[in-house]
Design an enzyme around this catalytic site. Structure first.
Site, mmCIF file in Angstrom:
data_model
loop_
_atom_site.group_PDB
_atom_site.id
_atom_site.type_symbol
_atom_site.label_atom_id
_atom_site.label_comp_id
_atom_site.label_asym_id
_atom_site.label_seq_id
_atom_site.Cartn_x
_atom_site.Cartn_y
_atom_site.Cartn_z
ATOM 1 N N ARG A 160 -37.475 -4.146 7.476
ATOM 2 C CA ARG A 160 -36.021 -4.048 7.618
ATOM 3 C C ARG A 160 -35.651 -3.984 9.094
ATOM 4 O O ARG A 160 -34.638 -4.554 9.521
ATOM 5 C CB ARG A 160 -35.479 -2.820 6.881
ATOM 6 C CG ARG A 160 -33.974 -2.656 7.047
ATOM 7 C CD ARG A 160 -33.398 -1.506 6.253
ATOM 8 N NE ARG A 160 -31.978 -1.350 6.527
ATOM 9 C CZ ARG A 160 -31.170 -0.466 5.947
ATOM 10 N NH1 ARG A 160 -31.658 0.363 5.030
ATOM 11 N NH2 ARG A 160 -29.889 -0.391 6.262
ATOM 12 N N ASP A 199 -24.567 -1.137 -6.642
ATOM 13 C CA ASP A 199 -23.767 0.081 -6.615
ATOM 14 C C ASP A 199 -22.562 -0.005 -5.691
ATOM 15 O O ASP A 199 -21.697 0.871 -5.730
ATOM 16 C CB ASP A 199 -24.637 1.273 -6.202
ATOM 17 C CG ASP A 199 -25.152 1.133 -4.781
ATOM 18 O OD1 ASP A 199 -25.717 0.088 -4.462
ATOM 19 O OD2 ASP A 199 -24.996 2.084 -3.993
ATOM 20 N N TYR A 236 -18.338 -5.744 2.586
ATOM 21 C CA TYR A 236 -19.339 -6.591 3.235
ATOM 22 C C TYR A 236 -18.747 -7.845 3.868
ATOM 23 O O TYR A 236 -19.429 -8.533 4.625
ATOM 24 C CB TYR A 236 -20.436 -6.980 2.237
ATOM 25 C CG TYR A 236 -21.456 -5.887 2.042
ATOM 26 C CD1 TYR A 236 -22.638 -5.865 2.780
ATOM 27 C CD2 TYR A 236 -21.233 -4.859 1.134
ATOM 28 C CE1 TYR A 236 -23.571 -4.865 2.610
ATOM 29 C CE2 TYR A 236 -22.160 -3.845 0.966
ATOM 30 C CZ TYR A 236 -23.330 -3.858 1.701
ATOM 31 O OH TYR A 236 -24.252 -2.853 1.544
ATOM 32 N N ARG A 254 -28.944 0.115 11.795
ATOM 33 C CA ARG A 254 -28.782 0.933 10.596
ATOM 34 C C ARG A 254 -30.117 1.498 10.106
ATOM 35 O O ARG A 254 -30.184 2.634 9.640
ATOM 36 C CB ARG A 254 -28.126 0.096 9.492
ATOM 37 C CG ARG A 254 -27.801 0.870 8.226
ATOM 38 C CD ARG A 254 -26.717 1.892 8.451
ATOM 39 N NE ARG A 254 -26.677 2.890 7.376
ATOM 40 C CZ ARG A 254 -25.947 3.975 7.409
ATOM 41 N NH1 ARG A 254 -25.179 4.238 8.450
ATOM 42 N NH2 ARG A 254 -25.966 4.832 6.404
#
Length: 445
Positions: free
Chosen positions: A95, A172, A268, A288
């Site tokens: 990531r 979610d 988003y 992040r």
């Protein structure tokens, strides 16, 4: 009447979200009884941190439930009714590269959007398909509730490779925003709302929001979002007060709403409609993923270790998560044929007639024991249709590139991304990401 007791495997047992799911399951045993919970992960050390604490939590709250943590797929997937899958292929190490490599080129660096999301998607496809194959081999009647990211690419790959599998792809993020909508309108829960929503995963709009009596809540919501976005600080109930990054994201929905005030957007869209703003606002050395490791992971793992050391969960700081509640609702709908109305990622098949039938769209569905029955949305406006078709082409090209091992199609997917500058930059960042993912991606020709 006694309710059937389910056996569950949580794939991605070492996730920091696993305790949230366990707590939610235990809190809902009255409507979703459980006889067995298994954790499955390919990283035994990471899973052990979570599993040792979860075993104590289960023993204290529901000692009748059998609990097991394993790295053996046959043990994990034998005799299960539901697989709740939230794996992270490549973990935080990859990531980090998904977020930081694009930023070197002045591009959005985000785990599910833009080229970073594509990189993550290519790693996720084989691992999710492997989980499906495990499930179908050892528990053919099992349902997979899959919320592994990036959900849009994963859902398209599953559609293409395992079209008849019992997999429900969920997210979610709309649930989180609907909880915020409920608070804005003075309700206790998102379940007080009835919504019409359409789009792709992390790429959708609410076209109608009403209460259970049918009263239109859109005017109130639009007025609030136009001023505050989805940030709840003005109401004094913002649950992310310690996370300025997320609070900025919620506030920025004001700008997203201005692009089409007839609907309410997901957050988003800031990555697609305002990529230069996002890049300018991002520290390329601390993204992040660094925040998640420094805050969430440390908090959850340290609390799990404390529980294991003390032998009790009394006084725990672990909490039920919003996304976990959606998973229990979905499992109940399947297990007990509740016909609940839920947002799922499903094959279009005419629900939105001016989009391709094979598009994996996120729309309301009625869910029962046979799975989802998508609702008809009808034709959508040109602005949304154009944005969706561009992003849909990206996702389909990524999946075709994976199965065909095609460098050309993956480059085309990079070029088409709305976060991309030009074809030369697309090629440069692609080559960089190929090198970074050489242990995960298929070899491209």
């Amino acid at each position: 009447m006694d309710l059937h007791e389910s056996s569950i495997v949580i794939a991605g047992g070492g996730s920091t979200y696993t305790p949230e799911i366990i707590l939610m399951l235990l809190d809902n045993l009255h409507r979703f009884p459980i006889r067995q919970i298994k954790l499955y992960d390919n990283d035994p050390d990471r899973q052990k941190i979570v599993a040792d604490a979860c075993e104590i939590i289960v023993r204290e709250h529901a000692p009748h439930i059998a609990f097991l943590a394993t790295t053996d797929p046959e043990t994990a997937f034998t005799d299960v009714d539901f697989c709740m899958a939230h794996i992270r292929s490549g973990k935080y190490e990859m990531r980090d590269r998904d977020e930081k490599i694009p930023l070197k080129y002045g591009l959005v660096g985000q785990e599910t959007c833009g080229v970073g999301g594509i990189a993550y998607g290519l790693r996720s496809i084989p691992d999710v398909i492997q989980l499906i194959d495990y499930m179908e081999k050892w528990s053919p009647n099992c349902w997979m509730l899959n919320y592994s990211n990036p959900a849009a690419i994963v859902a398209e790959a599953v559609r293409a490779a395992r079209p008849h599998s019992k997999v429900l792809n969920i997210c979610d993020m709309p649930i989180d925003i609907m909880e915020r909508m409920a608070k804005i309108c003075g309700f206790d829960s998102r379940k007080d709302l009835v919504v019409r929503y359409y789009g792709l995963n992390h790429f959708g709009w609410w076209s109608d929001v009403r209460d259970q009596d049918g009263s239109d809540l859109m005017p109130k919501l639009k007025a609030y979002v136009a001023e505050n976005g989805y940030n709840l600080e003005p109401l004094g109930c913002e649950p992310r007060m310690n996370d300025e990054d997320w609070r900025h994201t919620y506030r920025f929905a004001r700008e997203l709403y201005a692009t089409d005030p007839s609907v309410l957007p997901t957050t988003y869209f800031k990555y697609y409609l305002y990529p230069d703003h996002v890049v300018a606002d991002t520290d390329p050395t601390y993204t992040r993923v660094d925040m998640v490791k420094d805050i969430r992971e440390k908090e959850v793992f340290s609390e799990c270790e404390r529980i294991a050391a003390c032998g009790t969960s009394e006084g725990t700081t672990l909490k039920i998560g919003v996304h976990a509640s959606f998973i229990v609702d979905l499992a109940c709908a399947i297990a007990f044929n509740t016909h609940e109305r839920m947002l799922l990622i499903v094959e279009n098949q005419g629900s939105i007639p001016n989009l391709p039938e094979t598009a994996m769209v996120e729309i309301p569905c009625i869910v029962g024991s046979n799975g989802p029955e998508p609702l008809r949305i009808g034709p959508i406006p040109w602005f949304q249709k154009g944005l969706i078709e561009q992003q849909l082409a990206v996702e389909k090209l990524v999946v075709e590139a994976f199965f065909e091992r095609s460098y050309q199609k993956l480059w085309q997917a990079f070029i088409l991304s709305k976060t991309m500058k030009d074809a030369d930059v697309a090629k440069a960042v692609l080559d960089d990401l190929i090198e970074a993912n050489k242990d995960y991606w298929p070899e491209l020709n």
